[in-house]
Design a protein around this motif. Structure first.
Motif, short mmCIF file in Angstrom:
data_model
loop_
_atom_site.label_atom_id
_atom_site.label_comp_id
_atom_site.label_asym_id
_atom_site.label_seq_id
_atom_site.Cartn_x
_atom_site.Cartn_y
_atom_site.Cartn_z
N ASN A 1 0.83 -1.20 0.00
CA ASN A 1 0.00 0.00 0.00
C ASN A 1 0.87 1.25 0.00
OD1 ASN A 1 1.01 -0.18 2.54
ND2 ASN A 1 -0.94 -0.13 3.60
N VAL A 2 2.08 1.12 -0.53
CA VAL A 2 3.02 2.23 -0.60
C VAL A 2 3.71 2.18 -1.96
CG1 VAL A 2 4.93 0.93 0.43
CG2 VAL A 2 4.89 3.39 0.66
N LYS A 3 4.14 3.34 -2.43
CA LYS A 3 4.93 3.40 -3.65
C LYS A 3 6.40 3.52 -3.25
CE LYS A 3 1.51 5.26 -6.77
NZ LYS A 3 1.57 4.61 -8.05
N PHE A 4 7.26 2.88 -4.00
CA PHE A 4 8.67 2.82 -3.66
C PHE A 4 9.49 3.83 -4.46
CE2 PHE A 4 6.87 -1.24 -2.51
CZ PHE A 4 7.37 -1.42 -1.24
N ASP A 5 10.49 4.39 -3.80
CA ASP A 5 11.42 5.30 -4.45
C ASP A 5 12.53 4.52 -5.15
OD1 ASP A 5 10.24 7.81 -3.37
OD2 ASP A 5 10.81 6.86 -1.48
N ILE A 6 12.90 3.40 -4.55
CA ILE A 6 13.93 2.53 -5.13
C ILE A 6 13.43 1.09 -5.06
CG2 ILE A 6 16.29 1.65 -4.96
CD1 ILE A 6 17.03 4.27 -3.52
N ILE A 7 13.50 0.41 -6.19
CA ILE A 7 13.25 -1.03 -6.22
C ILE A 7 14.53 -1.68 -6.70
CG2 ILE A 7 11.92 -2.91 -7.24
CD1 ILE A 7 9.57 -0.92 -7.53
N PHE A 8 15.12 -2.51 -5.83
CA PHE A 8 16.39 -3.16 -6.12
C PHE A 8 16.13 -4.63 -6.40
CE2 PHE A 8 20.26 -5.40 -4.60
CZ PHE A 8 21.17 -4.86 -5.48
N LEU A 9 16.65 -5.13 -7.52
CA LEU A 9 16.51 -6.53 -7.87
C LEU A 9 17.90 -7.14 -8.04
CD1 LEU A 9 14.19 -4.96 -9.92
CD2 LEU A 9 13.57 -7.33 -10.05
N ASP A 10 18.13 -8.23 -7.33
CA ASP A 10 19.39 -8.95 -7.44
C ASP A 10 19.08 -10.44 -7.62
OD1 ASP A 10 22.03 -9.70 -7.48
OD2 ASP A 10 22.43 -9.21 -5.38
N PRO A 11 18.44 -10.78 -8.75
CA PRO A 11 18.07 -12.19 -8.96
C PRO A 11 19.29 -13.04 -9.26
CG PRO A 11 17.64 -10.93 -10.93
CD PRO A 11 18.09 -9.94 -9.88
N PRO A 12 19.15 -14.35 -9.13
CA PRO A 12 20.26 -15.24 -9.54
C PRO A 12 20.61 -14.96 -11.00
CG PRO A 12 18.54 -16.48 -8.40
CD PRO A 12 18.00 -15.10 -8.62
N TYR A 13 21.88 -15.06 -11.33
CA TYR A 13 22.33 -14.76 -12.70
C TYR A 13 21.59 -15.58 -13.75
CZ TYR A 13 26.34 -11.83 -11.41
OH TYR A 13 27.15 -10.82 -10.97
N LYS A 14 21.23 -16.81 -13.42
CA LYS A 14 20.58 -17.67 -14.40
C LYS A 14 19.08 -17.39 -14.55
CE LYS A 14 23.85 -21.41 -13.61
NZ LYS A 14 24.60 -21.55 -14.81
N ASP A 15 18.55 -16.51 -13.73
CA ASP A 15 17.12 -16.21 -13.75
C ASP A 15 16.73 -15.57 -15.08
OD1 ASP A 15 14.53 -15.09 -13.33
OD2 ASP A 15 14.89 -15.14 -11.18
N LYS A 16 15.73 -16.16 -15.73
CA LYS A 16 15.28 -15.67 -17.04
C LYS A 16 13.84 -15.15 -16.99
CE LYS A 16 19.05 -17.13 -19.09
NZ LYS A 16 20.13 -16.23 -19.29
N ASN A 17 13.27 -14.97 -15.80
CA ASN A 17 11.86 -14.61 -15.66
C ASN A 17 11.62 -13.14 -15.30
OD1 ASN A 17 10.82 -17.26 -16.11
ND2 ASN A 17 11.55 -17.80 -14.07
N LEU A 18 12.60 -12.30 -15.51
CA LEU A 18 12.46 -10.91 -15.06
C LEU A 18 11.32 -10.17 -15.74
CD1 LEU A 18 16.10 -9.70 -14.51
CD2 LEU A 18 14.42 -10.47 -12.86
N GLU A 19 11.01 -10.55 -16.96
CA GLU A 19 9.91 -9.88 -17.66
C GLU A 19 8.61 -9.97 -16.85
OE1 GLU A 19 7.78 -9.78 -22.04
OE2 GLU A 19 9.45 -11.13 -21.70
N LYS A 20 8.39 -11.11 -16.23
CA LYS A 20 7.20 -11.30 -15.40
C LYS A 20 7.19 -10.30 -14.23
CE LYS A 20 4.63 -14.77 -12.82
NZ LYS A 20 4.53 -16.16 -12.41
N ILE A 21 8.33 -10.12 -13.59
CA ILE A 21 8.42 -9.18 -12.47
C ILE A 21 8.18 -7.75 -12.95
CG2 ILE A 21 9.97 -8.12 -10.79
CD1 ILE A 21 11.23 -10.82 -10.37
N PHE A 22 8.82 -7.38 -14.05
CA PHE A 22 8.64 -6.02 -14.56
C PHE A 22 7.18 -5.75 -14.93
CE2 PHE A 22 13.30 -6.18 -15.43
CZ PHE A 22 13.63 -5.12 -14.60
N ASN A 23 6.53 -6.76 -15.50
CA ASN A 23 5.11 -6.60 -15.85
C ASN A 23 4.25 -6.43 -14.60
OD1 ASN A 23 5.56 -6.67 -18.60
ND2 ASN A 23 5.31 -8.88 -18.71
#
Length: 139
Positions: free
Chosen positions: A67-89
């Motif tokens: 219920n809050v908007k973020f000023d910084i969103i930090f993502l440090d997924p495993p290098y082999k992670d290929k699903n980032l498009e889902k998170i961005f969407n």
């Protein structure tokens, strides 16, 4: 307000807390690293403006619960992670990034990720085998 996704031991979010962030939300579900994250946060002693969410970012619709908007969103997924498009969407759909907020993404320097058209690459830095991408919303 900072959202630390794939927080691991919490280095980024803890640094934000030490620099005066109002609140940091850590999202991590890897059971072997959670005790270290908790220990590192307890070592802060008088800092309590954080929350740990123990959920799988891909399976649990965690973004709809904020219920809050973020000023910084930090993502440090495993290098082999290929699903980032889902998170961005999901980030886009739930609109949890402040208008002037940034997304900081840690990736392998050879990784080529696709970003939604509403995100703009501001800067890219290479450090060893890593790259750090700074993205902003076009809204």
């Amino acid at each position: 307000y900072v959202l630390d996704l794939f927080s691991g031991v919490g280095s980024f979010g803890i640094e934000c807390l030490s620099r005066g962030a109002k609140k940091v939300i850590f999202v991590e579900n890897y059971v072997k690293v959670l005790p270290l994250l908790k220990k590192n946060l307890l070592n802060l002693k008088s800092i309590y403006n954080y929350e740990i969410i123990k959920k799988n970012i891909y399976e649990d619709n965690i973004f709809s619960k904020f219920n809050v908007k973020f000023d910084i969103i930090f993502l440090d997924p495993p290098y082999k992670d290929k699903n980032l498009e889902k998170i961005f969407n999901q980030l886009e759909t739930q609109k949890i990034l402040n208008k002037n907020g940034i997304i900081v993404l840690h990736r392998h320097k050879k990784e080529l990720d696709l970003f939604p058209s509403k995100l703009k690459l501001i800067e890219e830095k290479i450090y060893g085998i890593s790259k750090i991408l700074f993205l902003s919303s076009l809204n």
